[in-house]
Scaffold this motif. Structure first.
Motif, PDB file in Angstrom:
ATOM      1  N   GLU A   1       0.846  -1.185   0.000  1.00 11.96           N
ATOM      2  CA  GLU A   1       0.000   0.000   0.000  1.00 11.96           C
ATOM      3  C   GLU A   1       0.879   1.232   0.000  1.00 11.96           C
ATOM      4  OE1 GLU A   1      -2.906  -0.031   3.100  1.00 11.96           O
ATOM      5  OE2 GLU A   1      -3.448  -2.110   2.702  1.00 11.96           O
ATOM      6  N   GLU A   2       0.366   2.276  -0.598  1.00 15.39           N
ATOM      7  CA  GLU A   2       1.102   3.541  -0.682  1.00 15.39           C
ATOM      8  C   GLU A   2       1.589   3.977   0.703  1.00 15.39           C
ATOM      9  OE1 GLU A   2      -0.033   8.110  -1.690  1.00 15.39           O
ATOM     10  OE2 GLU A   2      -1.030   6.542  -2.837  1.00 15.39           O
ATOM     11  N   GLY A   3       2.862   4.323   0.790  1.00 16.61           N
ATOM     12  CA  GLY A   3       3.446   4.803   2.032  1.00 16.61           C
ATOM     13  C   GLY A   3       4.040   3.718   2.913  1.00 16.61           C
ATOM     14  N   GLN A   4       3.793   2.477   2.589  1.00 18.73           N
ATOM     15  CA  GLN A   4       4.310   1.349   3.359  1.00 18.73           C
ATOM     16  C   GLN A   4       5.826   1.280   3.207  1.00 18.73           C
ATOM     17  OE1 GLN A   4       2.388  -2.268   2.160  1.00 18.73           O
ATOM     18  NE2 GLN A   4       3.934  -3.578   3.103  1.00 18.73           N
ATOM     19  N   ASP A   5       6.521   0.813   4.252  1.00 16.77           N
ATOM     20  CA  ASP A   5       7.963   0.598   4.144  1.00 16.77           C
ATOM     21  C   ASP A   5       8.239  -0.422   3.046  1.00 16.77           C
ATOM     22  OD1 ASP A   5       8.493   2.347   6.186  1.00 16.77           O
ATOM     23  OD2 ASP A   5       8.930   0.806   7.678  1.00 16.77           O
ATOM     24  N   VAL A   6       9.304  -0.189   2.303  1.00 19.53           N
ATOM     25  CA  VAL A   6       9.695  -1.067   1.195  1.00 19.53           C
ATOM     26  C   VAL A   6      10.742  -2.045   1.736  1.00 19.53           C
ATOM     27  CG1 VAL A   6      10.617  -1.150  -1.144  1.00 19.53           C
ATOM     28  CG2 VAL A   6       9.227   0.805  -0.424  1.00 19.53           C
ATOM     29  N   THR A   7      10.278  -3.231   2.084  1.00 23.25           N
ATOM     30  CA  THR A   7      11.123  -4.228   2.733  1.00 23.25           C
ATOM     31  C   THR A   7      11.391  -5.414   1.811  1.00 23.25           C
ATOM     32  OG1 THR A   7       9.228  -5.400   3.630  1.00 23.25           O
ATOM     33  CG2 THR A   7      10.152  -3.616   4.993  1.00 23.25           C
ATOM     34  N   ARG A   8      12.227  -6.293   2.280  1.00 22.08           N
ATOM     35  CA  ARG A   8      12.523  -7.527   1.549  1.00 22.08           C
ATOM     36  C   ARG A   8      11.240  -8.360   1.359  1.00 22.08           C
ATOM     37  NH1 ARG A   8      17.403  -8.708   0.310  1.00 22.08           N
ATOM     38  NH2 ARG A   8      18.542  -7.567   1.893  1.00 22.08           N
ATOM     39  N   GLU A   9      10.336  -8.326   2.344  1.00 23.03           N
ATOM     40  CA  GLU A   9       9.075  -9.059   2.238  1.00 23.03           C
ATOM     41  C   GLU A   9       8.205  -8.478   1.115  1.00 23.03           C
ATOM     42  OE1 GLU A   9      10.278  -7.919   5.270  1.00 23.03           O
ATOM     43  OE2 GLU A   9      11.068  -9.908   5.752  1.00 23.03           O
ATOM     44  N   VAL A  10       8.199  -7.162   0.994  1.00 22.05           N
ATOM     45  CA  VAL A  10       7.459  -6.525  -0.099  1.00 22.05           C
ATOM     46  C   VAL A  10       8.052  -6.979  -1.430  1.00 22.05           C
ATOM     47  CG1 VAL A  10       6.962  -4.317  -1.234  1.00 22.05           C
ATOM     48  CG2 VAL A  10       6.691  -4.531   1.244  1.00 22.05           C
ATOM     49  N   LEU A  11       9.367  -7.025  -1.510  1.00 21.38           N
ATOM     50  CA  LEU A  11      10.030  -7.472  -2.729  1.00 21.38           C
ATOM     51  C   LEU A  11       9.649  -8.915  -3.050  1.00 21.38           C
ATOM     52  CD1 LEU A  11      12.003  -7.229  -5.075  1.00 21.38           C
ATOM     53  CD2 LEU A  11      13.871  -7.744  -3.471  1.00 21.38           C
ATOM     54  N   GLN A  12       9.640  -9.782  -2.063  1.00 25.08           N
ATOM     55  CA  GLN A  12       9.298 -11.185  -2.298  1.00 25.08           C
ATOM     56  C   GLN A  12       7.862 -11.329  -2.793  1.00 25.08           C
ATOM     57  OE1 GLN A  12      10.271 -12.804   1.542  1.00 25.08           O
ATOM     58  NE2 GLN A  12      12.375 -13.312   0.926  1.00 25.08           N
ATOM     59  N   ARG A  13       6.918 -10.608  -2.161  1.00 24.76           N
ATOM     60  CA  ARG A  13       5.518 -10.675  -2.596  1.00 24.76           C
ATOM     61  C   ARG A  13       5.357 -10.116  -4.009  1.00 24.76           C
ATOM     62  NH1 ARG A  13       4.396  -8.865   2.711  1.00 24.76           N
ATOM     63  NH2 ARG A  13       4.075  -6.777   1.890  1.00 24.76           N
ATOM     64  N   ALA A  14       6.021  -8.986  -4.277  1.00 29.58           N
ATOM     65  CA  ALA A  14       5.916  -8.364  -5.601  1.00 29.58           C
ATOM     66  C   ALA A  14       6.506  -9.271  -6.673  1.00 29.58           C
ATOM     67  CB  ALA A  14       6.605  -7.003  -5.600  1.00 29.58           C
ATOM     68  N   ASP A  15       7.635  -9.887  -6.376  1.00 32.14           N
ATOM     69  CA  ASP A  15       8.265 -10.780  -7.346  1.00 32.14           C
ATOM     70  C   ASP A  15       7.387 -12.002  -7.600  1.00 32.14           C
ATOM     71  OD1 ASP A  15      10.432 -11.361  -9.112  1.00 32.14           O
ATOM     72  OD2 ASP A  15      11.081 -12.902  -7.693  1.00 32.14           O
TER      73      ASP A  15
END
Length: 114
Positions: A19-33
């Motif tokens: 979601e907009e404004g959320q910290d961009v973490t390794r977990e976000v990268l894994q979900r996005a990938d």
């Protein structure tokens, strides 16, 4: 051509979980990938089936926006600035736009020709 009953729910596994404004973490990268890989495979399958040009263009645009999002998130994570949500803001907006266009297209049809 064959009629295929395909709705946006069929593509839900491509949800970014971001979601907009959320910290961009390794977990976000894994979900996005994971979302990108799922959608990219579905996109290749549909395009190879010979979908109509309008849908093909929407699929190409959304695939590219997902790829851009994953690439930008990867850069932010690599830099170590996890709090830098502005680093992904423009590609996140593009993702939202292409998602909305694809969603509207699929929701306006009960089935698609492939």
């Amino acid at each position: 051509m064959t009629k295929v009953n395909m709705k946006m729910a069929d593509l839900q596994p491509m949800s970014l979980g971001y979601e907009e404004g959320q910290d961009v973490t390794r977990e976000v990268l894994q979900r996005a990938d994971k979302a990108y890989q799922y959608f990219h495979n579905k996109y290749l399958e549909l395009v190879a089936s010979g979908v109509e040009p309008e849908l093909r263009d929407l699929l190409i645009g959304h695939d590219a926006s997902l790829e851009d999002f994953v690439g930008r998130v990867r850069q932010v994570v690599k830099s170590g600035y996890y709090y830098d949500s502005m680093g992904v803001f423009s590609v996140y907006l593009e993702y939202n736009d292409t998602y909305a266009e694809l969603r509207d297209y699929l929701n306006s049809r009960g089935s698609i020709d492939v």
